[in-house]
Each structure stands twice: as structure tokens, then as C-alpha cells.
Design an enzyme around this catalytic site. Structure first.
Site, mmCIF file in Angstrom:
data_model
loop_
_atom_site.group_PDB
_atom_site.id
_atom_site.type_symbol
_atom_site.label_atom_id
_atom_site.label_comp_id
_atom_site.label_asym_id
_atom_site.label_seq_id
_atom_site.Cartn_x
_atom_site.Cartn_y
_atom_site.Cartn_z
ATOM 1 N N PHE A 97 -74.344 -59.428 -48.603
ATOM 2 C CA PHE A 97 -73.138 -60.107 -48.104
ATOM 3 C C PHE A 97 -72.846 -59.687 -46.673
ATOM 4 O O PHE A 97 -72.918 -58.501 -46.333
ATOM 5 C CB PHE A 97 -71.946 -59.748 -48.995
ATOM 6 C CG PHE A 97 -70.601 -60.133 -48.426
ATOM 7 C CD1 PHE A 97 -70.165 -61.448 -48.464
ATOM 8 C CD2 PHE A 97 -69.767 -59.173 -47.859
ATOM 9 C CE1 PHE A 97 -68.927 -61.799 -47.939
ATOM 10 C CE2 PHE A 97 -68.534 -59.514 -47.331
ATOM 11 C CZ PHE A 97 -68.108 -60.836 -47.371
ATOM 12 N N LEU A 129 -73.676 -54.622 -47.885
ATOM 13 C CA LEU A 129 -72.419 -55.177 -47.382
ATOM 14 C C LEU A 129 -72.322 -54.914 -45.884
ATOM 15 O O LEU A 129 -72.126 -53.775 -45.464
ATOM 16 C CB LEU A 129 -71.224 -54.543 -48.110
ATOM 17 C CG LEU A 129 -71.261 -54.593 -49.642
ATOM 18 C CD1 LEU A 129 -70.111 -53.789 -50.227
ATOM 19 C CD2 LEU A 129 -71.216 -56.038 -50.134
ATOM 20 N N GLU A 130 -72.474 -55.972 -45.095
ATOM 21 C CA GLU A 130 -72.353 -55.841 -43.634
ATOM 22 C C GLU A 130 -71.017 -56.458 -43.252
ATOM 23 O O GLU A 130 -70.831 -57.671 -43.356
ATOM 24 C CB GLU A 130 -73.518 -56.552 -42.945
ATOM 25 C CG GLU A 130 -73.734 -56.097 -41.509
ATOM 26 C CD GLU A 130 -72.919 -56.892 -40.507
ATOM 27 O OE1 GLU A 130 -71.870 -56.361 -40.072
ATOM 28 O OE2 GLU A 130 -73.296 -58.009 -40.173
ATOM 29 N N LEU A 131 -70.076 -55.603 -42.835
ATOM 30 C CA LEU A 131 -68.683 -56.016 -42.687
ATOM 31 C C LEU A 131 -68.273 -56.071 -41.216
ATOM 32 O O LEU A 131 -69.093 -56.248 -40.332
ATOM 33 C CB LEU A 131 -67.790 -55.088 -43.507
ATOM 34 C CG LEU A 131 -68.265 -54.867 -44.956
ATOM 35 C CD1 LEU A 131 -67.335 -53.948 -45.692
ATOM 36 C CD2 LEU A 131 -68.423 -56.191 -45.683
#
Length: 433
Positions: free
Chosen positions: A229, A252-254
Site C-alpha cells: 500500500f 506500507l509506504e506513507l
């Protein structure tokens, strides 16, 4: 209003076929504010169909030799490259970025993603050790995980979708991808090329729609053991909650609040143009209003200068590049990610001070450091709590090396080795002889 012009109608791509949906979402042309496209409003039913297709395709695709999968990725890269202008035009209209940026970065990088992982899948090695005193040999193998769930964002639509899709299928997985409902067009266009590239039905499935509806159905499905994501922290928290009962692998790359640190000995001829590009590359008025209420000074842009637009674009999503000064570190403009052409400029007195202030935000995705002092560059880069630090440059990427953030900027890394390890499971085999 869209007037009498026909709307572009997207369809889901499941098991090698385009399939209509029972309901649709309006998608807007950001340059005019008009509806120009309708995107499927998919849900559990479409995810179930995609899972069935991906499950059926997995044995055949995963059993292919890496060389065969590599050839398919190379053909897909060729087809995307041949459609570069058409894809760039579509990306610019759908996302709102400049046509130049789509032509020179987004679409070429999407092509490069397939070429890179088509090559890297051929060069991974495994471990092997011997225990002579027990007559044993140990070695490792990596196998694809299964069905990979990929959720990509609105700001780099095809670029970041292919950054996930290429390593996933190169490693032998099948895929269900959900692009952002705001920017779905180039993903749909790519689907038209898959059969010609030799991608078997069911290996790549693209399901469009809203996060709370189709995204949650994908993330919570028990037969999707892996989720990659890119997006916001609140959405990542929800994904983590839904994935926990199934112990899914997560990448998870936020968000990020990336400091650009400019020392007094920086080469300003290189630094200033690059920093301007990095600050204003993405296309939020509430932040500027808050900054003004906090006593900050708006040097230029929103509320200071007049934006003159042609009549056709008066309702479009345009705002002036805005520079804010005299702002406190505690301000939301200094702490939160602003997806708009807004930058805050504040002075500092020492290395120690600027490192402490840069590390005070909850994010840690990337940073830039500008200085002619090589020792300082190394010292500061090491102490910054960021997954990437560019020094005297910006956005130069070596795809073999890890990409990802610290703190609230995410979990996991992406890149040649890291993506391969994420999209595979490792197994240790012991042979007694």
C-alpha cells in the site's frame, strides 16, 4: 457540467476480460472541474471474482521459469513505451500534472519499472551452508507468496502502480490491484496491453473503486496474504487492523514532511532551482489560512498574488505556488504533509539545531541536504531520521537500493532485493547425505 460530450467509461479488468460494474463514480478533469470519466464503484462481488481468477492463474504463472516471466515484462515495457504519448496525455488530464512531467518522468519511469524487475529477477542468489560433521547441506529457496493485493495512490498513478506490479508478477505472484479512484485511467489503459504482452488471464486483475468499499474487501480477504500500500497514515492504520487476523505481509509506504536543509556554503545556482522543483512539484488553502492566523507571513502566492485563468479553467483545481516565512515549528504547515505547491522557509543557526528540528516531525520519508562541506554532508545525512537523504541533488533513484521511510512514513522497503524478498517466502531445506 460535462455537457453533451460522451464520458469515458472505465471497466474492471478481471481474468483477462473487461467487465462492467453495476454502479460508477464520477471522475473530474482537474483543469476544468468537469466530470469527464466514470470509474467502477466495485465491491465484494468484484473482489471475489478477481480472487477466483488470480487463484486459478497462480499455479501456471508461478511455475514458469524466471526467464519466461522476464520476457513477458520486457514485452509489456515495450508496449507501454510505444504508447508513451497517449499515456502521458491521459495521465496529465486525469491527475492534473503537467504534460512535460508525465512525458519525462511518470510514463518513462513506469516503463523502466518493468524493464528493471524483468532484469533483476534473473540475478537473485540463494544461501547455502554445510555442516560436515553431521553430513548435512542447508540451502534456501524463495517461492512466490500467492495473490498480492496492491493499492496505489493518486499522485503518481501509473508510476507507483507499476513499481508494485512489476516485482510482484516477476516473482511469480498473481495480482489484484486497486488504483486510486481519483486517477484510474492509465491503469485501465495498461490493461489493454496485457494480452498482447503475453500476460495470461488472471495474472493481473485491476479492480476500481473506493477504499472503504472495494479496498477493504481486498485487504480483508483471507486468500490475499500480502498487501502493498502507498497512501495516508489513517488508511494504513485501517489496513493493519483488517490484516491482523490473517497475519498478512504488509508493505506500507506513507506520507512525508521532507526537510530541505540548505547550509551557508551550498551552491545556490544548483540548490535553488532544484529546491523550487521539489517544493512545488505536486498540485490547500486551509493550511495557508491557518498559517496567516498563526502570524506567519505569506511572501507570495495564495492571498497575495492574483491567479488569472482562461474562462474554461476558472472552475479547475489551480492554486499559486506559495511561500510562507516567519512560521513556528509547531505550526501544522511545518508538521503535516501538504499536497500542494506550498513551502515554508525558516532559518537555522547550527547543524545540531537543524537536525533536531528536522527530526521533530512524525514523518521520516526523505530529506535533502545542500552543502559544499563533504564531512558535514556525511554527518548530517547519518543523523537525519529519514529513509532517503539526497545531498546536493534531489530525486535521483538507484532502483537496486531500498526505498521507504522511518517513523510514521511507513513499514518496509521497496527496491530490487527488498521487493523480491517481500513478494516471496523464504524456505530453508536441509539435506543429509
Amino acid at each position: 457540467m460535462a455537457g453533451t460530450r460522451a464520458l469515458l467509461m472505465l471497466e474492471n479488468f478481471i481474468d483477462g476480460k473487461f467487465l462492467p460494474c453495476s454502479s460508477y463514480i464520477d471522475s473530474y478533469d482537474p483543469s476544468t472541474g468537469e466530470v469527464y470519466c466514470q470509474v467502477p464503484n466495485s465491491g465484494k462481488e468484484e473482489i471475489e471474482a478477481a480472487v477466483e481468477a488470480a487463484r486459478a492463474a497462480f499455479p501456471g504463472w508461478s511455475s514458469r521459469k524466471p526467464q519466461e516471466r522476464s520476457q513477458v515484462l520486457q514485452r509489456l515495457a515495450d508496449l507501454l513505451e510505444q504508447s508513451l504519448e497517449e499515456l502521458a496525455q491521459a495521465e496529465s488530464r486525469d491527475q492534473g500534472k503537467t504534460l512535460t512531467l508525465a512525458r519525462t518522468m511518470d510514463i518513462p519511469r513506469s516503463v523502466q519499472n518493468f524493464r528493471f524487475f524483468a532484469s533483476s529477477i534473473l540475478h537473485h542468489t540463494s544461501e547455502c551452508t554445510q555442516m560436515d560433521h553431521l553430513g548435512c547441506l542447508h540451502y534456501t529457496v524463495r517461492t512466490p507468496v500467492g495473490i498480492a493485493g496492491l493499492i496505489s495512490p493518486w499522485n503518481l498513478p501509473l508510476y507507483l502502480l507499476t513499481w508494485k506490479l512489476a516485482p510482484a508478477i516477476a516473482a511469480g505472484n498473481t495480482v489484484i490491484a486497486k488504483p486510486s479512484e481519483l486517477t484510474s485511467v492509465t491503469a485501465w489503459m495498461m490493461c489493454k496491453l496485457l494480452e498482447k504482452a503475453g500476460v495470461p488471464p488472471g495474472v493481473v486483475n485491476i479492480v476500481f473503486g473506493m477504499g472503504p468499499r472495494v479496498g477493504e474487501a481486498l485487504v480483508s480477504h483471507p486468500e490475499v496474504p500480502l498487501i502493498s500500500f502507498t497512501g495516508s497514515q489513517p488508511t494504513a492504520e485501517r489496513i493493519t487492523q483488517l490484516s491482523a487476523p490473517h497475519c498478512k505481509k504488509l508493505s506500507l509506504e506513507l506520507g512525508g514532511k521532507n526537510p530541505a536543509i540548505i547550509f551557508e556554503d551550498a551552491n545556490l545556482e544548483e540548490c535553488v532551482p532544484t529546491t523550487v522543483r521539489s517544493s512545488f512539484a505536486n498540485q490547500v488553502r486551509s493550511y495557508i489560512k491557518k498559517a496567516r492566523m498563526e502570524g506567519a507571513q505569506i511572501l507570495c502566492g495564495e492571498g497575495v498574488d492574483k491567479l488569472n485563468l482562461p474562462p474554461r479553467n476558472q472552475a479547475g483545481y489551480f492554486m499559486l505556488p506559495t511561500v510562507i516565512t516567519d512560521i513556528k515549528d509547531e505550526s501544522c504547515c511545518m508538521k503535516e504533509e501538504i499536497f500542494g505547491p506550498v513551502t515554508c522557509v525558516v532559518p537555522f543557526d547550527s547543524e545540531e539545531e537543524v537536525i533536531q528540528r528536522a527530526n521533530s516531525v512524525k514523518y521520516g520519508l526523505a530529506a535533502t541536504v545542500w552543502s559544499g562541506n563533504v564531512g558535514r554532508v556525511h554527518r548530517v545525512a547519518k543523523k537525519l531520521q529519514s529513509g532517503l537523504v539526497w545531498t546536493n541533488c534531489w530525486l535521483i533513484r538507484e532502483l537496486n537500493l531500498p526505498f521507504g521511510g522511518m517513523k510514521s512514513s511507513g513499514v518496509g522497503r521497496e527496491g530490487a532485493k527488498d521487493s523480491y524478498e517481500f513478494f516471496t517466502e523464504i524456505k530453508t531445506i536441509t539435506i543429509k547425505h
